[in-house]
Design a protein around this motif. Structure first.
Motif, mmCIF file in Angstrom:
data_model
loop_
_atom_site.group_PDB
_atom_site.id
_atom_site.type_symbol
_atom_site.label_atom_id
_atom_site.label_comp_id
_atom_site.label_asym_id
_atom_site.label_seq_id
_atom_site.Cartn_x
_atom_site.Cartn_y
_atom_site.Cartn_z
ATOM 1 N N THR A 181 -4.357 -10.960 -55.956
ATOM 2 C CA THR A 181 -3.582 -10.250 -57.239
ATOM 3 C C THR A 181 -3.907 -8.646 -57.344
ATOM 4 N N ARG A 182 -3.910 -8.374 -56.039
ATOM 5 C CA ARG A 182 -4.126 -6.782 -55.935
ATOM 6 C C ARG A 182 -3.202 -5.984 -56.661
ATOM 7 N N TRP A 183 -1.895 -6.379 -56.606
ATOM 8 C CA TRP A 183 -0.595 -5.471 -57.206
ATOM 9 C C TRP A 183 -0.843 -5.649 -58.669
ATOM 10 N N TYR A 184 -1.479 -6.635 -59.275
ATOM 11 C CA TYR A 184 -1.706 -6.675 -60.727
ATOM 12 C C TYR A 184 -2.602 -5.669 -61.190
ATOM 13 N N VAL A 185 -3.758 -5.551 -60.339
ATOM 14 C CA VAL A 185 -4.660 -4.583 -60.390
ATOM 15 C C VAL A 185 -4.376 -3.033 -60.434
ATOM 16 N N GLU A 186 -3.234 -3.102 -59.428
ATOM 17 C CA GLU A 186 -2.628 -1.694 -59.122
ATOM 18 C C GLU A 186 -2.028 -1.379 -60.464
ATOM 19 N N LEU A 187 -1.331 -2.423 -60.936
ATOM 20 C CA LEU A 187 -0.256 -2.100 -62.209
ATOM 21 C C LEU A 187 -1.378 -1.853 -63.466
ATOM 22 N N TRP A 188 -2.508 -2.250 -63.398
ATOM 23 C CA TRP A 188 -3.223 -2.035 -64.519
ATOM 24 C C TRP A 188 -3.547 -0.497 -64.515
ATOM 25 N N ASN A 189 -3.790 -0.123 -63.125
ATOM 26 C CA ASN A 189 -3.920 1.629 -63.001
ATOM 27 C C ASN A 189 -2.839 2.499 -63.182
ATOM 28 N N ALA A 190 -1.573 1.917 -63.224
ATOM 29 C CA ALA A 190 -0.454 2.515 -62.979
ATOM 30 C C ALA A 190 -0.077 3.139 -64.366
ATOM 31 N N TRP A 191 -0.436 4.561 -64.649
ATOM 32 C CA TRP A 191 -0.419 4.845 -66.021
ATOM 33 C C TRP A 191 0.769 5.506 -66.344
ATOM 34 N N GLN A 192 1.732 5.853 -65.330
ATOM 35 C CA GLN A 192 2.957 6.267 -65.649
ATOM 36 C C GLN A 192 3.816 5.496 -65.865
ATOM 37 N N LEU A 193 3.647 3.997 -65.294
ATOM 38 C CA LEU A 193 4.571 2.985 -65.738
ATOM 39 C C LEU A 193 4.037 2.614 -67.344
ATOM 40 N N GLN A 194 2.660 2.673 -67.472
ATOM 41 C CA GLN A 194 2.359 2.076 -68.809
ATOM 42 C C GLN A 194 2.922 3.065 -69.790
ATOM 43 N N PHE A 195 2.985 4.516 -69.621
ATOM 44 C CA PHE A 195 3.221 5.480 -70.534
ATOM 45 C C PHE A 195 5.038 5.184 -70.859
ATOM 46 N N ALA A 196 5.692 4.932 -69.600
ATOM 47 C CA ALA A 196 7.150 4.556 -70.104
ATOM 48 C C ALA A 196 7.348 3.437 -70.725
ATOM 49 N N ALA A 197 6.553 2.391 -70.227
ATOM 50 C CA ALA A 197 6.658 1.179 -71.056
ATOM 51 C C ALA A 197 6.353 1.447 -72.433
ATOM 52 N N ARG A 198 5.292 2.331 -73.084
ATOM 53 C CA ARG A 198 5.088 2.147 -74.259
ATOM 54 C C ARG A 198 6.400 3.119 -75.159
ATOM 55 N N ASN A 199 6.792 4.173 -74.278
ATOM 56 C CA ASN A 199 8.027 4.688 -74.872
ATOM 57 C C ASN A 199 9.023 3.792 -75.160
ATOM 58 N N SER A 200 9.304 2.860 -74.244
ATOM 59 C CA SER A 200 10.384 1.822 -74.281
ATOM 60 C C SER A 200 10.402 0.924 -75.262
ATOM 61 N N VAL A 201 9.040 0.521 -75.626
ATOM 62 C CA VAL A 201 8.807 -0.391 -76.764
ATOM 63 C C VAL A 201 8.924 0.506 -78.050
ATOM 64 N N VAL A 202 8.567 1.487 -78.191
ATOM 65 C CA VAL A 202 8.702 2.428 -79.498
ATOM 66 C C VAL A 202 10.153 2.163 -79.829
#
Lengths: 271, 293
Positions: free
Chosen positions: A55-76
């Motif tokens: 599950t290492r890539w999911y851990v990686e995803l947890w730290n991918a702040w750029q993707l999370q930032f973009a995801a938050r914008n997309s949801v808003v």
């Protein structure tokens, strides 16, 4: 034609059609399954089958702040566009659905046209328009652009629901002395609500997934998820994107199941 | 409120329709944020210089006399045709199977068909990179069977792109087909069979013509979506194949040549509209054909 020949003929037809249909259905599903499987790889590449599982890539995803930032914008943006689409779209659907005038027909074509026109052309046009009137690209311009391309789904589904509404119900309500607003709240709205919800659901998903409009109307400060993912993929084939993709696939399946329960989405989309 | 109530009672027939004015807010929003920008796009495309001071058809002449631009337009339209054909051939049997299935299976089929429609397009395209890539499924299966020595190049090819686009756009074809096939009177197929026609003959002479409105609607949606599918075209097609959306984006974003990008948009837009008009003319013919029978 003899009986046996005819049986063989009918059988050959059914076999050919069924085989193609099953193959086509497998073709539709398999890419999603493949992504989910590959996302659990222990390796660094998109090799299939994966060399091992983790599950290492999911851990990686947890730290991918750029993707999370973009995801938050997309949801808003998707939430605002869907909200605006519901308010504007339902009102417009009420106006045009039961009117036989030419104006109503023209408005209907106008409201549906973003579905057919190349959205990229609209994205460019919107960017040039906003820069002309001096509105810098921001979440606001994204919401406006997305609303234009998402509102047709709400209008279409609401019009379809209104078309099934018995006019006699409205007449009886009026004869019994209900005001128009009361009739709308107690008769019309409950009956067309599933149509509105399924339209809003599709509008939300298509805003969340929008590329052509976002491409022109976003900048680094208003990064959007599909664009971020696309740019990441152009650079390198990152397994983190596979993890993110499976999260999105699973979320989509869950939402679809909920919508199917709530509105009978499948029957609604096949008329 | 009171006067409205009186008006309603005096004109009872009116209560079944709603005030056309309710469409005003959306109408105004469309006028400002949809029609105006497109008008501005047209205006800009009619200028010969990037500062938009000299009027002229220079941008259009530049596009229409440039073999490279014309090739991009041609390959985009061809790509759309290939994807649409693939979707029709694969999608029609799905719709056929749907109409013959029980209610549980029907829901399952619809869910399978809807899944790609609602999954993010980047995700769907990404899946095809995994499948078609050098270390992807097809290559590893073929290699383990000993059929090929070195991995085949499937990604960045036209065939790979058509397959990916067909999967991505399939729902747009299948949904109208299911609706259209559902509207066909099943007695017609029985009548055809009892008059001695075999299954294949009944399919091509009865079912296919009668489902023509659905075929046309599906083809229109699939075609329009396939030629504008920017992400799939750029990720699966790669840098070697250039299609209209990417061409437009490069001119607008990288080269900042807005009037030329505007002209490309307008040409592209009219190409799409022409195709849609062509399909809807065919659709009207088909409906006449269906009624006549």
């Amino acid at each position: 034609m003899s009986g046996r020949q005819r049986n063989w003929e009918a059988l050959s037809f059914q076999i050919v059609m069924t085989v193609i249909a099953v193959l086509a259905l497998i073709l539709i599903v398999s890419p999603s399954l493949v992504v989910v499987i590959v996302s659990f790889t222990s390796g660094f590449s998109l090799k299939f089958p994966p060399p091992g599982y983790s599950t290492r890539w999911y851990v990686e995803l947890w730290n991918a702040w750029q993707l999370q930032f973009a995801a938050r914008n997309s949801v808003v943006v998707a939430l605002w566009s869907t909200g605006l689409s519901i308010v504007l779209g339902v009102a417009a659907a009420l106006a045009i659905s039961r009117s036989k005038t030419l104006t109503a027909k023209l408005l209907d074509s106008l409201f549906m046209s973003p579905l057919v026109l190349p959205a990229l052309a609209f994205g460019l046009a919107a960017l040039m328009f906003f820069s002309l009137i001096g509105l810098p690209v921001s979440l606001l311009t994204l919401v406006i652009g997305h609303t234009i391309v998402c509102v047709p789904y709400v209008v279409r589904n609401t019009v379809a629901a209104l078309a099934q509404l018995e006019p006699t119900l409205l007449e009886s309500s009026a004869i019994l002395g209900a005001s128009r607003l009361y009739t709308f709240r107690r008769i019309v709205l409950p009956l067309i609500r599933p149509g509105i919800i399924s339209g809003a659901f599709i509008a939300f998903m298509s805003s969340f997934d929008n590329v052509p409009v976002s491409l022109f109307l976003r900048d680094a400060a208003t990064d959007m998820l599909p664009i971020r993912m696309w740019q990441d993929l152009e650079g390198k084939l990152d397994v983190t994107i596979a993890a993110l993709s499976s999260v999105l696939i699973i979320a989509t399946v869950a939402l679809m199941a909920i919508m199917e329960r709530a509105t009978g989405l499948s029957k609604r989309l096949t008329g | 409120m009171k006067s409205a109530t009186t008006a309603r009672i005096t004109a009872p027939g009116d209560v079944t329709s709603f005030n056309l004015g309710l469409a005003l807010p959306l109408g105004v929003a469309f006028a400002i944020f949809f029609v105006l920008p497109l008008a501005q796009l047209l205006y800009l495309s009619l200028h010969n210089d990037t500062a938009a001071t000299v009027w002229g058809l220079g941008q259009y002449i530049k596009f229409l006399t440039d073999p490279f631009s014309l090739a991009v337009l041609g390959s985009t339209l061809l790509l759309g045709a290939e994807v649409t054909l693939a979707c029709l051939v694969l999608g029609y049997p799905i719709a056929w199977l749907y109409q013959r299935s029980g209610s549980r299976l029907q829901t399952l089929i619809i869910m399978i068909v809807l899944l790609p429609l609602l999954t993010s397009v980047v995700v769907r395209t990404f899946a095809w990179i995994v499948i078609l890539g050098r270390q992807g499924i097809i290559n590893s299966v073929l290699q383990s069977l000993g059929l090929i020595g070195t991995p085949l190049r499937m990604i960045y090819t036209q065939g790979g792109l058509v397959a990916a686009l067909a999967q991505v756009q399939m729902p747009l074809m299948v949904l109208p087909l299911i609706t259209a096939i559902g509207r066909i009177d099943p007695n017609l197929s029985d009548a055809s069979a009892s008059l001695g026609a075999g299954s294949w003959r009944t399919f091509f002479k009865v079912m296919l013509p009668l489902s023509m409105p659905g075929i046309i609607a599906g083809c229109t949606l699939t075609y329009a979506a396939a030629i504008t599918a920017f992400i799939t075209q750029s990720l699966v097609g790669g840098g070697q194949m250039l299609f209209m959306p990417m061409y437009l984006y490069q001119q607008a974003s990288t080269l900042q040549n807005w009037p030329f990008a505007a002209a490309i948009s307008i040409i592209f837009l009219f190409a799409v509209l022409a195709i849609v008009a062509l399909f809807s003319t065919l659709g009207r013919r088909a409906r006449g054909y269906g009624d006549a029978r």
